[in-house]
Design an enzyme around this catalytic site. Structure first.
Site, PDB file in Angstrom:
ATOM      1  N   ALA A  83       0.827  -1.209   0.000  1.00 21.73           N
ATOM      2  CA  ALA A  83       0.000   0.000   0.000  1.00 21.73           C
ATOM      3  C   ALA A  83       0.864   1.264   0.000  1.00 21.73           C
ATOM      4  O   ALA A  83       1.985   1.280   0.522  1.00 21.73           O
ATOM      5  CB  ALA A  83      -0.922  -0.003   1.212  1.00 21.73           C
TER       6      ALA A  83
ATOM      7  N   GLY B  80       0.968  -5.591   0.861  1.00 20.24           N
ATOM      8  CA  GLY B  80      -0.052  -5.775  -0.160  1.00 20.24           C
ATOM      9  C   GLY B  80       0.486  -6.371  -1.442  1.00 20.24           C
ATOM     10  O   GLY B  80      -0.241  -7.023  -2.189  1.00 20.24           O
TER      11      GLY B  80
ATOM     12  N   GLU C 104       0.398  -9.956  -0.800  1.00 24.29           N
ATOM     13  CA  GLU C 104      -1.010 -10.357  -0.776  1.00 24.29           C
ATOM     14  C   GLU C 104      -1.563 -10.497  -2.197  1.00 24.29           C
ATOM     15  O   GLU C 104      -2.378 -11.384  -2.470  1.00 24.29           O
ATOM     16  CB  GLU C 104      -1.833  -9.365   0.038  1.00 24.29           C
ATOM     17  CG  GLU C 104      -1.572  -9.490   1.529  1.00 24.29           C
ATOM     18  CD  GLU C 104      -2.319  -8.468   2.359  1.00 24.29           C
ATOM     19  OE1 GLU C 104      -3.026  -8.859   3.303  1.00 24.29           O
ATOM     20  OE2 GLU C 104      -2.177  -7.260   2.075  1.00 24.29           O
TER      21      GLU C 104
ATOM     22  N   GLU D 149       3.591  -5.775   8.180  1.00 22.51           N
ATOM     23  CA  GLU D 149       2.553  -4.896   8.735  1.00 22.51           C
ATOM     24  C   GLU D 149       2.622  -4.719  10.241  1.00 22.51           C
ATOM     25  O   GLU D 149       2.363  -3.622  10.768  1.00 22.51           O
ATOM     26  CB  GLU D 149       1.160  -5.417   8.339  1.00 22.51           C
ATOM     27  CG  GLU D 149       0.770  -5.142   6.897  1.00 22.51           C
ATOM     28  CD  GLU D 149       1.231  -6.235   5.947  1.00 22.51           C
ATOM     29  OE1 GLU D 149       0.772  -6.245   4.799  1.00 22.51           O
ATOM     30  OE2 GLU D 149       2.048  -7.093   6.366  1.00 22.51           O
TER      31      GLU D 149
END
Length: 304
Positions: free
Chosen positions: A109, A154, A157, A177
């Site tokens: 992100a 992300g 992910e 994270e």
């Protein structure tokens, strides 16, 4: 004109159409090099009906996922979803997700953008990110991630949402994270343990430790590891191999596997397999496969 001549003429026209479509068709992000998601539909040089879509993350320097990249990725997914339901000969049979940078797949992100968000805005964005990853996972076509360089947060992910992952030896994969006092919010806490086991996933998420491509392969996080700089090449080679098989059968087998894993009993899972097998029985491709086997030739599947 004889029936054979008409069939030959039709096949020639169809071949030209496929070649033209594969080289000329442009989606929303292809026209501008500044787009953050580049989309190309490619045809196999020898078998033009075998189409593969290459999705390239294109936001220097880190392919950080902000609102613009997310919107462009969602538009790409919508196009792919519509293709899969159209049963068109112009539908892509496999998808490869890669990066325009040899140093980073995606750093996750956009934290600079996130910093300016209110808690409600941040929650909305993460929900959209999670939904986007689920749409990647739910695509009817097989999706292959080609990971070069950094794939964290992300970015990892996104790779986890793909069906298969190919990484270079020097790739760096991780979930950092918790070092930012948050948790993976786009599927990481669910897909990672299902892939590598609960205890390994907890250790990686709790420590934020990164894995090399070799380490990721040894623990089952990626399916193949290749020399640095060859991840995209290997992913495309695998995509062409998949695209050569019956596209309806490929999609049906993906559905059978994915849906079967959500059931609680083997009986329920086998019923899903039965239903998915049934999707292939009345297809022209099944008859083509049998004919090609009997005649000792390469089948020409059309997705019908």
């Amino acid at each position: 004109m004889t029936q054979l001549s008409r069939q030959t003429s039709f096949l020639l026209r169809s071949s030209r159409l496929l070649q033209r479509a594969a080289t000329q068709r442009k989606w929303h992000s292809n026209e501008s090099p500044s787009s953050q998601v580049l989309v190309e539909q490619l045809a196999h040089p020898e078998f033009p009906s075998r189409l593969v879509t290459r999705v390239t993350l294109n936001r220097p320097k880190a392919n950080a996922m902000g609102s613009v990249m997310l919107a462009e990725l969602q538009q790409c997914l919508e196009d792919l979803e519509q293709q899969a339901t159209s049963n068109s000969v112009l539908a892509s049979r496999c998808v490869v997700v890669t990066s325009s940078s040899p140093k980073v797949f995606s750093a996750g992100a956009d934290l600079k953008e996130r910093k300016e968000m209110t808690p409600d805005q941040a929650e909305t964005f993460v929900t959209q990110l999670r939904t986007t990853m689920q749409r990647v996972a739910a695509l009817p076509q097989p999706v292959i991630a080609a990971v070069e360089g950094v794939a964290v947060g992300g970015g990892l992910e996104l790779a986890l949402a793909c069906d298969l992952r190919i990484a270079s030896q020097t790739a760096s994969l991780g979930m950092p994270e918790t070092s930012l006092a948050i948790i993976p919010g786009a599927g990481g806490t669910q897909r990672l343990p299902r892939l590598i086991g609960v205890s390994r996933a907890k250790e990686l998420i709790w420590t934020g430790r990164r894995l090399s491509g070799e380490e990721a392969f040894s623990c089952g996080l990626v399916d193949r590891v290749v020399e640095t700089g060859r991840a995209a090449e290997e992913a495309m080679s695998l995509a062409w191999k998949i695209a050569g098989n019956g596209p309806i059968a490929i999609r049906a087998s993906k559905e059978a596997i994915d849906q079967g894993l959500t059931t609680t009993t083997m009986e329920e899972a086998l019923e899903i397999e039965r239903q998915c097998y049934g999707l292939t029985l009345a297809t022209k491709d099944r008859l083509e496969g049998l004919a090609a086997f009997n005649e000792g030739r390469t089948p020409n599947y059309t997705g019908q």
